[in-house]
Design a protein around this motif. Structure first.
Motif, PDB file in Angstrom:
ATOM      1  N   LYS A 174      59.821  62.724  76.787  1.00 19.50           N
ATOM      2  CA  LYS A 174      58.556  62.055  76.475  1.00 19.50           C
ATOM      3  C   LYS A 174      58.423  61.801  74.976  1.00 19.50           C
ATOM      4  CE  LYS A 174      55.862  63.593  80.484  1.00 19.50           C
ATOM      5  NZ  LYS A 174      54.745  64.434  80.971  1.00 19.50           N
ATOM      6  N   LYS A 175      58.901  62.743  74.156  1.00 21.49           N
ATOM      7  CA  LYS A 175      58.880  62.558  72.699  1.00 21.49           C
ATOM      8  C   LYS A 175      59.696  61.333  72.306  1.00 21.49           C
ATOM      9  CE  LYS A 175      58.698  67.321  70.876  1.00 21.49           C
ATOM     10  NZ  LYS A 175      59.477  68.270  70.036  1.00 21.49           N
ATOM     11  N   ILE A 176      60.884  61.221  72.877  1.00 21.54           N
ATOM     12  CA  ILE A 176      61.779  60.118  72.534  1.00 21.54           C
ATOM     13  C   ILE A 176      61.225  58.793  73.047  1.00 21.54           C
ATOM     14  CG2 ILE A 176      64.111  59.189  72.843  1.00 21.54           C
ATOM     15  CD1 ILE A 176      65.119  62.093  72.999  1.00 21.54           C
ATOM     16  N   VAL A 177      60.704  58.791  74.257  1.00 18.77           N
ATOM     17  CA  VAL A 177      60.098  57.587  74.818  1.00 18.77           C
ATOM     18  C   VAL A 177      58.898  57.151  73.989  1.00 18.77           C
ATOM     19  CG1 VAL A 177      58.782  56.696  76.803  1.00 18.77           C
ATOM     20  CG2 VAL A 177      60.938  57.927  77.170  1.00 18.77           C
ATOM     21  N   GLN A 178      58.110  58.112  73.527  1.00 15.00           N
ATOM     22  CA  GLN A 178      56.951  57.792  72.695  1.00 15.00           C
ATOM     23  C   GLN A 178      57.370  57.103  71.398  1.00 15.00           C
ATOM     24  OE1 GLN A 178      53.781  57.835  73.391  1.00 15.00           O
ATOM     25  NE2 GLN A 178      53.164  57.177  71.332  1.00 15.00           N
ATOM     26  N   LYS A 179      58.460  57.583  70.790  1.00 15.21           N
ATOM     27  CA  LYS A 179      58.972  56.944  69.569  1.00 15.21           C
ATOM     28  C   LYS A 179      59.391  55.496  69.862  1.00 15.21           C
ATOM     29  CE  LYS A 179      59.775  58.426  66.021  1.00 15.21           C
ATOM     30  NZ  LYS A 179      58.972  58.395  64.769  1.00 15.21           N
ATOM     31  N   TYR A 180      59.925  55.290  71.037  1.00  8.97           N
ATOM     32  CA  TYR A 180      60.317  53.939  71.441  1.00  8.97           C
ATOM     33  C   TYR A 180      59.088  53.050  71.578  1.00  8.97           C
ATOM     34  CZ  TYR A 180      62.550  50.181  74.089  1.00  8.97           C
ATOM     35  OH  TYR A 180      63.017  48.952  74.506  1.00  8.97           O
ATOM     36  N   ARG A 181      58.067  53.545  72.231  1.00  6.45           N
ATOM     37  CA  ARG A 181      56.838  52.774  72.424  1.00  6.45           C
ATOM     38  C   ARG A 181      56.183  52.429  71.083  1.00  6.45           C
ATOM     39  NH1 ARG A 181      58.123  50.924  77.117  1.00  6.45           N
ATOM     40  NH2 ARG A 181      58.063  52.400  78.853  1.00  6.45           N
ATOM     41  N   GLU A 182      56.271  53.344  70.144  1.00  2.00           N
ATOM     42  CA  GLU A 182      55.648  53.132  68.830  1.00  2.00           C
ATOM     43  C   GLU A 182      56.375  52.077  68.006  1.00  2.00           C
ATOM     44  OE1 GLU A 182      55.652  56.947  66.974  1.00  2.00           O
ATOM     45  OE2 GLU A 182      54.102  57.794  68.293  1.00  2.00           O
ATOM     46  N   ASN A 183      57.691  51.934  68.202  1.00  2.00           N
ATOM     47  CA  ASN A 183      58.486  51.060  67.339  1.00  2.00           C
ATOM     48  C   ASN A 183      58.954  49.777  68.003  1.00  2.00           C
ATOM     49  OD1 ASN A 183      59.028  52.586  64.636  1.00  2.00           O
ATOM     50  ND2 ASN A 183      59.246  54.143  66.220  1.00  2.00           N
ATOM     51  N   LYS A 184      58.885  49.718  69.320  1.00  2.00           N
ATOM     52  CA  LYS A 184      59.268  48.493  70.026  1.00  2.00           C
ATOM     53  C   LYS A 184      58.325  47.365  69.600  1.00  2.00           C
ATOM     54  CE  LYS A 184      59.392  46.511  74.664  1.00  2.00           C
ATOM     55  NZ  LYS A 184      59.106  46.729  76.100  1.00  2.00           N
ATOM     56  N   ASP A 185      58.920  46.198  69.293  1.00  2.00           N
ATOM     57  CA  ASP A 185      58.099  45.106  68.771  1.00  2.00           C
ATOM     58  C   ASP A 185      58.800  43.776  69.039  1.00  2.00           C
ATOM     59  OD1 ASP A 185      56.311  43.524  67.391  1.00  2.00           O
ATOM     60  OD2 ASP A 185      57.048  44.099  65.402  1.00  2.00           O
ATOM     61  N   GLY A 186      58.302  43.025  70.005  1.00  2.00           N
ATOM     62  CA  GLY A 186      58.906  41.731  70.312  1.00  2.00           C
ATOM     63  C   GLY A 186      60.353  41.891  70.748  1.00  2.00           C
ATOM     64  N   GLU A 187      61.254  41.236  70.007  1.00  2.00           N
ATOM     65  CA  GLU A 187      62.686  41.318  70.318  1.00  2.00           C
ATOM     66  C   GLU A 187      63.303  42.635  69.862  1.00  2.00           C
ATOM     67  OE1 GLU A 187      64.501  39.076  72.111  1.00  2.00           O
ATOM     68  OE2 GLU A 187      62.487  38.263  72.491  1.00  2.00           O
ATOM     69  N   TRP A 188      62.586  43.370  69.036  1.00  2.00           N
ATOM     70  CA  TRP A 188      63.104  44.648  68.498  1.00  2.00           C
ATOM     71  C   TRP A 188      62.823  45.752  69.520  1.00  2.00           C
ATOM     72  CZ3 TRP A 188      66.115  45.792  64.408  1.00  2.00           C
ATOM     73  CH2 TRP A 188      66.217  47.134  64.026  1.00  2.00           C
TER      74      TRP A 188
END
Length: 349
Positions: A174-188
């Motif tokens: 969940k920690k790692i997934v949360q970091k993904y949700r925070e930084n995912k942006d458009g094509e990134w």
């Protein structure tokens, strides 16, 4: 390459203490000492070699690397990393990455067919380390630890409460997934605003988590981030890792070209082998093979990274060509990649 020469440099780099960190060309550089990082991964490599070839010389190496880890663990269960040639650690606590890599190595050892003596040592070290896992903040430290915990969970060892281990796996995921949700942006589609080192370990850790938790969100993030990483590292049709000189920041036109390092090919092969295990799609096996072929010359310079004379691995590809030093990380990366791609059923846990 003859089997007698293959990986011989691993023995050149290893003394009575453990594996030395660096070489000046093919000659071990004593001034740079040792690291727990390298000895942890060397433990995995030696375990794989012994499982495949059943040669006592690899078991002897394994003993030295495991002994190094015993010495590296401090009273609080963390692992010191850098040791000078006088066998003195120059820090009281190593990085969280080092902690996670060591947990990975110990977890791997629990899944081998080695005698109970080796596994008892691994269990002892893990018991001291486990209370620290929940306090990790480093993204990669968490990812490596997640891989180690997944190996612990899947082992036959009975000394641990499997439900507690599974809960810890869920929490770290969940920690790692949360970091993904925070930084995912458009094509990134990534876990940070920059892609740096050991990138493949992040989707790989989530794939391992999914096998245990069956959490579909974890699998979705693993697959989406893996596909994004693939667009970056296979943009030229062959494997080309992100260069360590300037990495790849969100908004950059393209990733840094150089230096390309062997550890990236190794961990990407591990990620794709895991993906093949889950999805059973041939494309993942093919990508894993391309990572191995990077060492053989299918790379941006069309040059092999293997030293035919020593059985060692060069330290990577620079703008000017091959870095002719043959350090521990490179040697270990070649071995693990070779074992995983060519002996998958034996060594891949």
């Amino acid at each position: 390459m003859k089997l007698a020469t293959k990986f011989q440099h691993l023995f050149n780099l290893t003394d009575d203490t453990g594996i030395l960190q660096h070489s000046l060309y093919s000659i071990p550089d004593l001034t740079k000492g040792y690291t727990t990082d390298d000895n942890s991964r060397a433990l995995i490599a030696a375990s794989m070699l012994y499982e495949v070839y059943k040669d006592e010389k690899y078991l002897d190496l394994l003993k030295r690397y495991l002994s190094f880890l015993i010495y590296a663990q401090n009273g609080k269960g963390y692992f010191r990393n850098f040791m000078n040639y006088n066998r003195e650690f120059i820090e009281e606590v190593g990085s969280e990455d080092c902690f996670g890599r060591t947990l990975w190595a110990l977890g791997y050892l629990l899944n081998t067919n080695l005698s109970n003596g080796y596994q008892s040592v691994a269990v002892t070290l893990i018991k001291k380390a486990l209370p620290n896992v929940a306090n990790l903040n480093s993204l990669r430290g968490n990812a490596y630890s997640l891989i180690g915990l997944s190996l612990l969970y899947s082992s036959d060892v009975t000394e641990f409460n499997k439900e507690k281990i599974k809960n810890l796996i869920t929490s770290i995921s969940k920690k790692i997934v949360q970091k993904y949700r925070e930084n995912k942006d458009g094509e990134w589609k990534w876990f940070e605003n920059i892609m740096t080192y050991s990138n493949a370990v992040l989707p790989w850790a989530l794939l391992r988590s999914y096998i245990i938790t069956k959490d579909e969100e974890v699998l979705d993030v693993a697959k989406e981030s893996m596909e994004f990483l693939e667009k970056v590292t296979f943009r030229s049709g062959y494997f080309k890792p992100i260069g360590c000189k300037d990495w790849y920041k969100k908004g950059d036109e393209k990733p840094a070209e150089f230096d390309e390092q062997p550890v990236e090919a190794c961990e990407t092969a591990l990620m794709y082998t895991e993906a093949y295990k889950i999805f059973q799609e041939e494309k993942y096996k093919e990508k894993s093979l391309k990572c191995y072929n990077w060492f053989l010359g299918e790379n941006s310079k069309n040059v092999p990274l293997i030293d035919e004379e020593t059985g060692g691995c060069y330290d990577g590809i620079t703008k000017e060509g091959v870095n002719l030093n043959e350090g521990a990380e490179s040697m270990i990366s070649l071995i693990i990649t070779d074992m995983v791609v060519n002996h998958t059923e034996t060594v891949f846990k």
